[in-house]
Scaffold this active site. Structure first.
Site, PDB file in Angstrom:
ATOM      1  N   HIS A 154      -0.747  30.166   3.587  1.00  0.00           N
ATOM      2  CA  HIS A 154      -0.476  28.911   2.889  1.00  0.00           C
ATOM      3  C   HIS A 154       0.156  27.951   3.889  1.00  0.00           C
ATOM      4  CE1 HIS A 154       1.601  26.182   0.081  1.00  0.00           C
ATOM      5  NE2 HIS A 154       0.796  26.629  -0.870  1.00  0.00           N
ATOM      6  N   ASP A 175       5.773  36.067   3.033  1.00  0.00           N
ATOM      7  CA  ASP A 175       5.612  35.121   1.927  1.00  0.00           C
ATOM      8  C   ASP A 175       5.121  35.919   0.730  1.00  0.00           C
ATOM      9  OD1 ASP A 175       4.568  33.396   0.040  1.00  0.00           O
ATOM     10  OD2 ASP A 175       3.330  32.244   1.444  1.00  0.00           O
ATOM     11  N   GLN A 211       2.739  35.144  -4.055  1.00  0.00           N
ATOM     12  CA  GLN A 211       1.625  35.590  -4.888  1.00  0.00           C
ATOM     13  C   GLN A 211       1.684  37.077  -5.222  1.00  0.00           C
ATOM     14  OE1 GLN A 211      -0.572  33.621  -6.290  1.00  0.00           O
ATOM     15  NE2 GLN A 211       0.213  31.781  -5.300  1.00  0.00           N
ATOM     16  N   LYS A 259       6.025  31.204 -10.053  1.00  0.00           N
ATOM     17  CA  LYS A 259       4.883  32.117  -9.936  1.00  0.00           C
ATOM     18  C   LYS A 259       5.107  33.392 -10.750  1.00  0.00           C
ATOM     19  CE  LYS A 259       3.208  29.654  -6.365  1.00  0.00           C
ATOM     20  NZ  LYS A 259       2.014  28.807  -6.437  1.00  0.00           N
ATOM     21  N   CYS A 270      -4.037  24.561  -0.382  1.00  0.00           N
ATOM     22  CA  CYS A 270      -3.019  24.535   0.690  1.00  0.00           C
ATOM     23  C   CYS A 270      -3.294  25.631   1.720  1.00  0.00           C
ATOM     24  CB  CYS A 270      -1.614  24.683   0.112  1.00  0.00           C
ATOM     25  SG  CYS A 270      -1.091  23.287  -0.890  1.00  0.00           S
TER      26      CYS A 270
END
Length: 414
Positions: free
Chosen positions: A130, A207, A210, A233, A372
């Site tokens: 991202h 990260d 997700q 999220k 993104c």
């Protein structure tokens, strides 16, 4: 862990906790919400926790001596411990509240990065990142002169681990990768990448935006040095997230922003001494109500039994993928064998934006664009894809209605 075979996920009961899912759009069409990778919806218990803070004990935290301040402080710090337990961090001091994943990554770049990266060093990212895990490192590389190297992905959207082994060398100081690709759904081998980084004396930042809503995350088992995620999220509010960092790293890192709460002592003549982690990185009044709502969102989700959540979302992914594969002219983008519930696709002769606008008329919310992740789109020779992404409240009936609506849209565009 052995799961009780009598347990089952009652999706209709779950859906009843989300008032927005009963909304009708465009002449009475029921909302089919398949944009969960962008933002999940929020259940009633989380909305009530947020409202309860403002209705009953709205006050600033940590510095007040009155009852409301005590209650707010206790609730805020309980939320921090909930995040610690959720990620299986060793100590509560390792949890820093941020506005979300983007701010968490920028925090690491501007504190650990500025203090530790030099010309000649290497930071390794991947081709599927991202923008929030690309741009901060590009900006810092331009300023400090270190090399930013990229692990490529193959035609399936799977990281090239041979390339990773070559890139992660004695010059490497940090590997920064996503746990799950927001554009493809690929689940990356974070623990293996962590082992490669640590073997070279490097750190790994993950990260996790997700990943956290779809499977259990154990930062210690993964070997993560830093792990970031966002509340919106994971069925919580926007404007709140968290950064996990190993305590010895946080203790050595300088503050990023100055202000109230992050200090130990301030003088005009002798300078300032700073608070210990995590407060050193939480200048000013935080998002108190949002943190309390995040606490409730995490507890709501974990009470559903993560194994059941993962299993259900895999069922949705498999069913929908099989149906989409039968559509003439539709190509799936990202076919990794290990995926979360994200499906990206393009349709020959149809622009993704047109598909997104037209399918909305059938009540179906999907995401279109570059997500993104423009470098990843360039890898596949694309400007954009359509993306359908699942949450725990989605049903097989919704999946079928989405595919049927997509078929009608494609006929309209041909």
């Amino acid at each position: 862990m052995t799961m009780d075979s009598t347990l089952a996920l009652d999706v209709e009961e779950i859906r009843a906790e989300f008032p927005i899912l009963s909304r009708l759009l465009h002449d009475g069409k029921p909302l089919i919400y398949l944009d969960n990778a962008a933002t999940t919806q929020t259940p009633t218990p989380v909305l009530e926790a947020y409202s309860d803070y403002f209705n009953r004990y709205n006050a600033n935290i940590h510095r007040g001596l009155h009852s409301l301040a005590d209650e707010a402080t206790a609730a805020f710090e309980r939320a921090r411990d909930t995040v610690r337990e959720f990620l299986n961090a060793e100590r509560v001091e390792e949890i820093v509240f941020t506005r979300g994943t983007t701010e968490a990554i920028n925090l690491v770049a501007n504190t650990w990065g500025r203090a530790n990266l030099r010309a000649g060093d290497r930071v390794v990212i991947s081709e599927m990142e991202h923008h929030s895990n690309i741009v901060p490192w590009q900006m810092l590389s331009t300023e400090l002169g270190f090399t930013l190297s990229v692990i490529p992905v193959d035609a399936r959207g799977v990281l090239d681990l041979d390339a990773a082994r070559s890139l992660i060398d004695e010059r490497t100081r940090l590997v920064a990768v996503n746990h799950v690709s927001n554009a493809l759904g690929t689940i990356n081998p974070v623990s293996e990448l962590a082992a490669l980084a640590h073997a070279q004396g490097a750190l790994i930042l993950v990260d996790g935006a997700q990943a956290v809503a779809h499977a259990r995350v154990d930062v210690q088992a993964l070997g993560a040095d830093f792990y970031a995620f966002s509340g919106h999220k994971i069925y919580g509010p926007t404007g709140i997230g968290a950064l996990y960092g190993r305590l010895e790293l946080l203790e050595a890192m300088p503050p990023w922003q100055g202000g109230g709460e992050m200090i130990s002592k301030v003088t005009l003549t002798e300078g300032t001494t700073f608070a210990a982690p995590p407060h050193k990185f939480e200048a000013g009044t935080p998002a108190i109500g949002e943190a309390i709502a995040l606490d409730r969102a995490i507890r709501w989700l974990t009470n559903l039994h993560f194994e059941l959540v993962t299993e259900w979302e895999q069922t949705l992914l498999s069913h929908t993928t099989q149906r989409l594969e039968s559509i003439d002219g539709l190509s799936l983008i990202g076919t990794a064998p290990n995926k979360c519930g994200v499906i990206s696709f393009v349709v020959e002769g149809a622009h993704s934006q047109d598909i997104g606008l037209l399918i909305d008329q059938f009540g179906v919310a999907i995401r279109t664009g570059h997500h993104c992740a423009q470098p990843l789109m360039q890898k596949f020779g694309l400007d954009a894809t359509c993306r359908a992404s699942f949450g725990v409240y989605n049903t097989l009936e919704e999946a079928d209605q989405f595919v049927d609506a997509l078929g009608r849209v494609i006929k309209m565009l041909r």
